[in-house]
Design a protein around this motif. Structure first.
Motif, short mmCIF file in Angstrom:
data_model
loop_
_atom_site.label_atom_id
_atom_site.label_comp_id
_atom_site.label_asym_id
_atom_site.label_seq_id
_atom_site.Cartn_x
_atom_site.Cartn_y
_atom_site.Cartn_z
N LEU A 125 5.35 -0.19 -11.53
CA LEU A 125 4.65 0.20 -10.31
C LEU A 125 5.43 1.23 -9.49
CD1 LEU A 125 3.27 -3.25 -9.09
CD2 LEU A 125 2.15 -1.55 -10.57
N ILE A 126 4.66 2.15 -8.88
CA ILE A 126 5.22 3.14 -7.96
C ILE A 126 4.62 2.88 -6.58
CG2 ILE A 126 5.44 5.58 -7.40
CD1 ILE A 126 5.11 6.17 -10.38
N MET A 127 5.47 2.80 -5.58
CA MET A 127 5.04 2.54 -4.21
C MET A 127 4.62 3.83 -3.52
SD MET A 127 7.45 1.17 -1.11
CE MET A 127 8.15 2.83 -0.93
N GLY A 128 3.61 3.72 -2.64
CA GLY A 128 3.19 4.84 -1.82
C GLY A 128 3.07 4.42 -0.36
N LEU A 129 3.58 5.25 0.56
CA LEU A 129 3.49 5.01 2.00
C LEU A 129 2.71 6.16 2.64
CD1 LEU A 129 7.17 3.89 2.78
CD2 LEU A 129 5.22 2.44 2.13
N TYR A 130 1.75 5.83 3.51
CA TYR A 130 0.89 6.85 4.09
C TYR A 130 0.68 6.60 5.59
CZ TYR A 130 -0.27 7.72 -0.82
OH TYR A 130 -0.21 7.99 -2.16
N GLY A 131 0.28 7.66 6.29
CA GLY A 131 -0.08 7.56 7.68
C GLY A 131 1.06 7.91 8.63
N PRO A 132 0.73 8.17 9.89
CA PRO A 132 1.76 8.55 10.87
C PRO A 132 2.79 7.46 11.15
CG PRO A 132 -0.38 8.20 11.93
CD PRO A 132 -0.63 8.20 10.47
N GLY A 133 2.48 6.21 10.84
CA GLY A 133 3.42 5.12 11.09
C GLY A 133 4.14 4.63 9.85
N CYS A 134 4.02 5.38 8.73
CA CYS A 134 4.53 4.86 7.45
C CYS A 134 6.06 4.78 7.40
CB CYS A 134 4.03 5.71 6.30
SG CYS A 134 4.75 7.37 6.21
N CYS A 148 5.52 -0.28 13.24
CA CYS A 148 4.83 1.00 13.01
C CYS A 148 4.30 1.59 14.32
CB CYS A 148 3.68 0.80 12.02
SG CYS A 148 4.23 0.34 10.36
N GLN A 149 4.66 2.85 14.58
CA GLN A 149 4.24 3.54 15.80
C GLN A 149 2.91 4.28 15.62
OE1 GLN A 149 6.00 3.25 18.84
NE2 GLN A 149 6.87 1.64 17.54
N GLY A 150 2.34 4.20 14.47
CA GLY A 150 1.05 4.80 14.18
C GLY A 150 0.37 4.05 13.06
N ASN A 151 -0.86 4.44 12.74
CA ASN A 151 -1.56 3.80 11.63
C ASN A 151 -0.78 4.02 10.34
OD1 ASN A 151 -3.44 3.29 13.58
ND2 ASN A 151 -5.18 4.03 12.40
N TRP A 152 -0.88 3.09 9.42
CA TRP A 152 -0.05 3.09 8.23
C TRP A 152 -0.87 2.58 7.04
CZ3 TRP A 152 0.30 -1.59 5.76
CH2 TRP A 152 -0.18 -2.69 6.51
N ALA A 153 -0.38 2.84 5.84
CA ALA A 153 -1.00 2.31 4.62
C ALA A 153 0.07 2.18 3.55
CB ALA A 153 -2.13 3.21 4.14
N PHE A 154 -0.09 1.17 2.72
CA PHE A 154 0.85 0.88 1.63
C PHE A 154 0.06 0.77 0.34
CE2 PHE A 154 3.03 -1.89 -1.28
CZ PHE A 154 4.39 -1.63 -1.12
#
Length: 238
Positions: free
Chosen positions: A81-90, A113-119
């Motif tokens: 697996l490869i991890m991905g982090l997204y969004g202004p709070g990632c 997180c100071q902004g929306n985030w996604a994992f």
């Protein structure tokens, strides 16, 4: 009865006995062959029924190593697996753990997180076919008004977010999602904000699978936590 008649009877009895034995053996053999055939057919049918359900595509349970902010690839336990982090709070998505309580897991935490985030997680070897009977399970604990949604990146680059979610709970809770029952919306992955409804998207080639609560972190009282995630899906070669 004459001696000759007696001799004929003596010879006939063993022949009759042998004939009966052979008849019974033949009947038993036919019965066994029939039973064997029924078993083979039954096993074949059961196997074909079992094959329509996808098996485990991946599971991620995160390495039991010291906490870090942000979480990095070194915390991913599954080598495929490869991890991905997204969004202004990632940059503030944390891999957290506490010494107490003693059963505290190693988990992903959004509280800073100071902004929306996604994992997300991506299998290096295969796409995931999430059509038909695919499922996603995870163990999570949300606080405040946080709801944890499924997000998908399709092979063509489009992003989706589910309408179903795991809501707040007082303790760790396992949730299971039947993918076929979920309605989907577009997802702006740069801002991590949901968009329009997408009717009947093609989920036969999913590149990345993950989660978000569409909100900033608010410490321990307003956050999302995820301990592990499992995906049942059919692999599709990249």
């Amino acid at each position: 009865m004459s001696r000759q008649g007696s001799t004929l009877v003596d010879k006939a009895v063993p022949c009759l006995y042998t004939t009966l034995i052979l008849f019974k053996m033949e009947k038993l053999t036919r019965t066994l062959i029939g039973l064997f055939f029924v078993i083979i057919v039954s096993l074949s049918v059961n196997k074909s029924f079992a094959q329509y359900r996808p098996s485990l595509f991946f599971r991620e349970d995160f390495k039991e190593i010291p906490a870090a902010t942000p979480i990095t690839q070194s915390h991913i336990a599954n080598p495929d697996l490869i991890m991905g982090l997204y969004g202004p709070g990632c940059d503030s998505i944390k891999k957290s753990h506490h010494e107490k309580p003693l059963d505290d897991p190693y988990y992903v935490w959004s509280g800073l997180c100071q902004g929306n985030w996604a994992f997300t997680l991506k299998n290096k070897k295969a796409y995931a076919d999430l059509s038909n009977f695919a499922k996603i399970r995870w163990r999570s604990e949300q606080a405040g008004l946080r709801n944890l949604y499924i997000i998908l990146k399709l092979a063509d680059g489009k992003w989706l977010i589910s309408d179903q979610f795991a809501g707040p709970s007082k303790d760790w809770k396992i949730s299971e999602f039947n993918i076929a029952e979920i309605n989907w919306r577009t997802l702006d992955i740069e801002k991590v904000i949901e968009g329009r409804i997408v009717p009947n998207p093609d989920l036969s080639k999913v590149d990345e699978i993950g989660f978000t609560d569409l909100m900033t972190g608010g410490g321990s009282n307003a956050c999302s936590r995820l301990d592990w995630i499992e995906v049942d899906a059919k692999p599709v070669n990249r």
